[in-house]
Design a protein around this motif. Structure first.
Motif, PDB file in Angstrom:
ATOM      1  N   SER A  93       0.790  -1.240   0.000  1.00  9.19           N
ATOM      2  CA  SER A  93       0.000   0.000   0.000  1.00  9.19           C
ATOM      3  C   SER A  93       0.814   1.278   0.000  1.00  9.19           C
ATOM      4  CB  SER A  93      -0.931   0.005   1.214  1.00  9.19           C
ATOM      5  OG  SER A  93      -0.166   0.082   2.397  1.00  9.19           O
ATOM      6  N   GLY A  94       2.096   1.186   0.299  1.00  3.96           N
ATOM      7  CA  GLY A  94       2.898   2.392   0.371  1.00  3.96           C
ATOM      8  C   GLY A  94       2.732   3.129   1.686  1.00  3.96           C
ATOM      9  N   PHE A 114      -6.827   5.748   1.913  1.00  3.34           N
ATOM     10  CA  PHE A 114      -7.082   5.776   0.471  1.00  3.34           C
ATOM     11  C   PHE A 114      -8.504   6.267   0.216  1.00  3.34           C
ATOM     12  CE2 PHE A 114      -3.996   2.485   1.391  1.00  3.34           C
ATOM     13  CZ  PHE A 114      -2.968   2.811   0.533  1.00  3.34           C
ATOM     14  N   SER A 117      -9.417   8.453  -5.331  1.00  5.32           N
ATOM     15  CA  SER A 117      -8.343   8.530  -6.316  1.00  5.32           C
ATOM     16  C   SER A 117      -8.526   9.823  -7.104  1.00  5.32           C
ATOM     17  CB  SER A 117      -8.406   7.340  -7.276  1.00  5.32           C
ATOM     18  OG  SER A 117      -8.296   6.149  -6.556  1.00  5.32           O
ATOM     19  N   LEU A 121      -2.427  11.275  -9.142  1.00  2.00           N
ATOM     20  CA  LEU A 121      -1.724  10.108  -8.635  1.00  2.00           C
ATOM     21  C   LEU A 121      -0.812   9.496  -9.695  1.00  2.00           C
ATOM     22  CD1 LEU A 121      -4.583   8.238  -6.724  1.00  2.00           C
ATOM     23  CD2 LEU A 121      -2.836   9.746  -5.781  1.00  2.00           C
ATOM     24  N   GLU A 125       0.809   4.815  -7.220  1.00  2.00           N
ATOM     25  CA  GLU A 125      -0.224   5.191  -6.249  1.00  2.00           C
ATOM     26  C   GLU A 125      -1.597   4.669  -6.667  1.00  2.00           C
ATOM     27  OE1 GLU A 125       1.589   9.355  -4.448  1.00  2.00           O
ATOM     28  OE2 GLU A 125       0.608   9.372  -6.407  1.00  2.00           O
ATOM     29  N   ARG A 126      -1.866   4.637  -7.958  1.00  2.00           N
ATOM     30  CA  ARG A 126      -3.137   4.069  -8.432  1.00  2.00           C
ATOM     31  C   ARG A 126      -3.196   2.563  -8.173  1.00  2.00           C
ATOM     32  NH1 ARG A 126      -4.505   7.344 -14.041  1.00  2.00           N
ATOM     33  NH2 ARG A 126      -4.281   9.403 -13.105  1.00  2.00           N
ATOM     34  N   GLN A 128      -1.659   1.053  -5.739  1.00  2.00           N
ATOM     35  CA  GLN A 128      -1.853   0.937  -4.299  1.00  2.00           C
ATOM     36  C   GLN A 128      -3.306   1.208  -3.911  1.00  2.00           C
ATOM     37  OE1 GLN A 128       1.221   3.698  -3.176  1.00  2.00           O
ATOM     38  NE2 GLN A 128       2.781   2.103  -3.063  1.00  2.00           N
ATOM     39  N   CYS A 129      -3.947   2.171  -4.563  1.00  2.00           N
ATOM     40  CA  CYS A 129      -5.375   2.429  -4.316  1.00  2.00           C
ATOM     41  C   CYS A 129      -6.213   1.228  -4.745  1.00  2.00           C
ATOM     42  CB  CYS A 129      -5.832   3.682  -5.064  1.00  2.00           C
ATOM     43  SG  CYS A 129      -5.267   5.213  -4.326  1.00  2.00           S
TER      44      CYS A 129
END
Length: 154
Positions: A93-94, A114, A117, A121, A125-126, A128-129
């Protein structure tokens, strides 16, 4: 879950085989009487429904067909056998949850970390979302714990 997934993570959900699951039930009205009738006929000791026409059970093939899961690809998270769940959480997930208990994180933490979105991003990051959204699907619908508040990182 509050709403449908963002269009920005749609491709990632499709790649992971979760797009169909993410859209199930949207705009669909549940028949509470039918659900109650099925619950009354469920026998947990045999994992079957006892109906007037015989005994029936739900097979893994039924679930695969209904949810549209791919059964011949790698798992979404890959192997996650680790004692360092903080590292697994960060890799997926970061971010690292302050409250990881036996590899489980709180669903509320996912929603807070999160929320939405947006177009700014990065691709990572996308992804991870999308992973967070998949964990919400798993923890909220597919395999919830008794509290419906935690999901395992595996």
């Amino acid at each position: 879950m509050s709403g449908p997934p963002s269009a920005l993570i749609e491709n990632y959900l499709q790649d992971a085989g979760f797009w169909h699951v993410a859209t199930i039930g949207r705009g669909c009205k549940l028949d509470q009487k039918l659900i109650n009738a099925l619950i009354e006929r469920w026998r947990p000791e045999t994992h079957t429904f006892h109906l007037s026409c015989g005994e029936y059970t739900i097979t893994l093939e039924d679930v695969q067909l209904q949810l549209g899961f791919l059964i011949d690809r790698y798992a979404v998270t890959g192997s996650a056998q680790s004692a360092d769940w903080g590292a697994v959480c960060y890799e997926l997930s970061g971010a690292i949850s302050d409250n990881i208990n036996g590899g489980q994180i709180e669903m509320g933490w996912l929603r807070d970390t999160f929320p939405e979105s947006d177009n700014d991003l990065t691709d990572l990051e996308r992804i991870q979302c999308a992973r967070a959204y998949i964990l919400e699907i798993i923890g909220g619908y597919l395999m919830p714990d008794l509290s419906r508040n935690r999901v395992h990182l595996r």
